[in-house]
Design a protein around this motif. Structure first.
Motif: not given
Length: 382
Positions: A215-223, A231-235
């Motif tokens: 799920x993309x929230x703002x500029x962060x992807x969450x799994x 798990x969070x990944x900041x683009x």
């Protein structure tokens, strides 16, 4: 019919483009309304397909209609259109390729698929028919995981930063691949502009990556991870880290705990136990530390048809025995899809409208595909 005064145009062909566009903007956001209107003539097709028109239509209607659902299940169809012919998208255009390809997710008009061996990705745009193939990241090397591909997930998004799919048909794209191995999570990013994978980042993780989409929230992807964590990944910064789910959700069946956008646009979580739905939001607490806050509790059986909630439980300790299951959600909307023994329902959280969308005897993850369909054909069109 001729206008006796001679002041009005005799037919729509004499109307100026600007006036036609204003008329088209009044069309409903039905899955096939735009495409059926565009098939009237070449002129209308060009006006409706124009990127500026689609952007205005999107701003006016806000919500993108659900065109269809995809699934990897062998128990339900892999392609399920919204509506019935002729008011649905073309089966020929939207049917999935070879069953050896599995869907990983949908975003910004694109569908991301992976080969059965996880050696290749496919970025497919059903609207245009475009297919681009991406080799698997070399970082997910099976040699470091006893000869098998590490637990992996991947997601696709528009590289131009568009927030909706109206402007993304010809944009470059990014693919983010995440995998877990020996208590570490790894992430790497692919750019279609450079046709290459970028530097990998890593972080300790308490659990393996789950098979459900990001799920993309703002500029962060969450799994979702397989156990109690996200798990969070900041683009922008390429920072990778994990977040613990609310303690009250730890005992909930993991596939009934889904990441979603909160009402304020931040990170949210939905948890479903039988017909009790709880909505959480990640917010800054009194001490300046991020924490989970329970925002709403909804008793769903009050909004569903009586025959849904009256079905007796079979075995609530197994996945199949649960009376309801969350199958998927729309990332930029308040809608999620819930399986019951009476079929699959779309639930809108703000209005609490519940509509049955299709029949399904067993619960299976679905991938809703949204957009304004302005290119191609519709089933039943002549």
């Amino acid at each position: 019919m001729m206008d006796p005064s001679g002041l009005l145009p005799a037919s729509s062909s004499q109307l100026p483009d600007d006036l036609l566009i204003e008329i088209f903007l009044c069309l409903p956001a039905h899955p096939t309304c735009l495409i059926r209107t565009s098939l009237v003539c070449k002129r209308w097709h060009c006006l409706i397909k124009n990127r500026q028109f689609v952007s205005r239509f999107r701003m006016l209607h806000q919500k993108l209609p659900v065109l269809c659902f995809f699934s990897n299940s062998t128990s339900i169809p892999r392609f399920i259109p919204t509506g019935d012919p002729p008011n649905c998208v073309s089966t020929a255009a939207f049917s999935l390729p070879d069953p050896c390809w599995q869907v990983l997710g949908c975003r910004h008009s694109l569908v991301l698929l992976v080969s059965s061996t996880w050696t290749q990705l496919q970025v497919w745009n059903p609207m245009t028919g475009s297919r681009q193939y991406v080799p698997a990241t070399p970082d997910a090397d099976r040699r470091f995981n006893h000869g098998i591909v590490p637990e992996s997930q991947a997601t696709v998004l528009c590289a131009a930063g568009h927030k909706d799919s109206g402007d993304c048909h010809s944009c470059p794209f990014l693919v983010v691949w995440v995998f877990t191995c020996t208590r570490y999570a790894y992430a790497c990013r692919y750019s279609s502009e450079s046709s290459s994978w970028h530097q990998m980042v890593s972080s300790p993780t308490p659990s393996d990556i789950d098979s459900r989409p990001s799920v993309l929230v703002g500029n962060i992807l969450y799994w979702p991870l397989k156990s109690k964590y996200i798990l969070a990944f900041e683009l922008d910064t390429r920072k990778l880290y994990h977040i613990e789910c609310p303690e009250d959700t730890h005992s909930v069946y993991r596939r009934n705990v889904h990441i979603m956008k909160a009402e304020d646009g931040g990170l949210g979580l939905v948890a479903l136990t039988e017909f009790n739905l709880r909505l959480w939001a990640r917010e800054t607490g009194p001490e300046g530390v991020m924490e989970w806050v329970l925002r709403r509790t909804i008793q769903l059986d009050a909004f569903l048809p009586p025959n849904v909630s009256s079905v007796p439980l079979v075995n609530n300790h197994s996945a199949s025995g649960r009376p309801v299951r969350i199958l998927g959600l729309i990332e930029d909307d308040d809608m999620f899809f819930m399986w019951t023994r009476e079929g699959v329902f779309a639930v809108e959280l703000k209005s609490m409208r519940c509509n049955k969308v299709f029949e399904a005897q067993v619960p299976a993850t679905i991938f809703p595909y949204t957009g304004f369909y302005t290119t191609g054909d519709v089933d039943g069109a002549r």
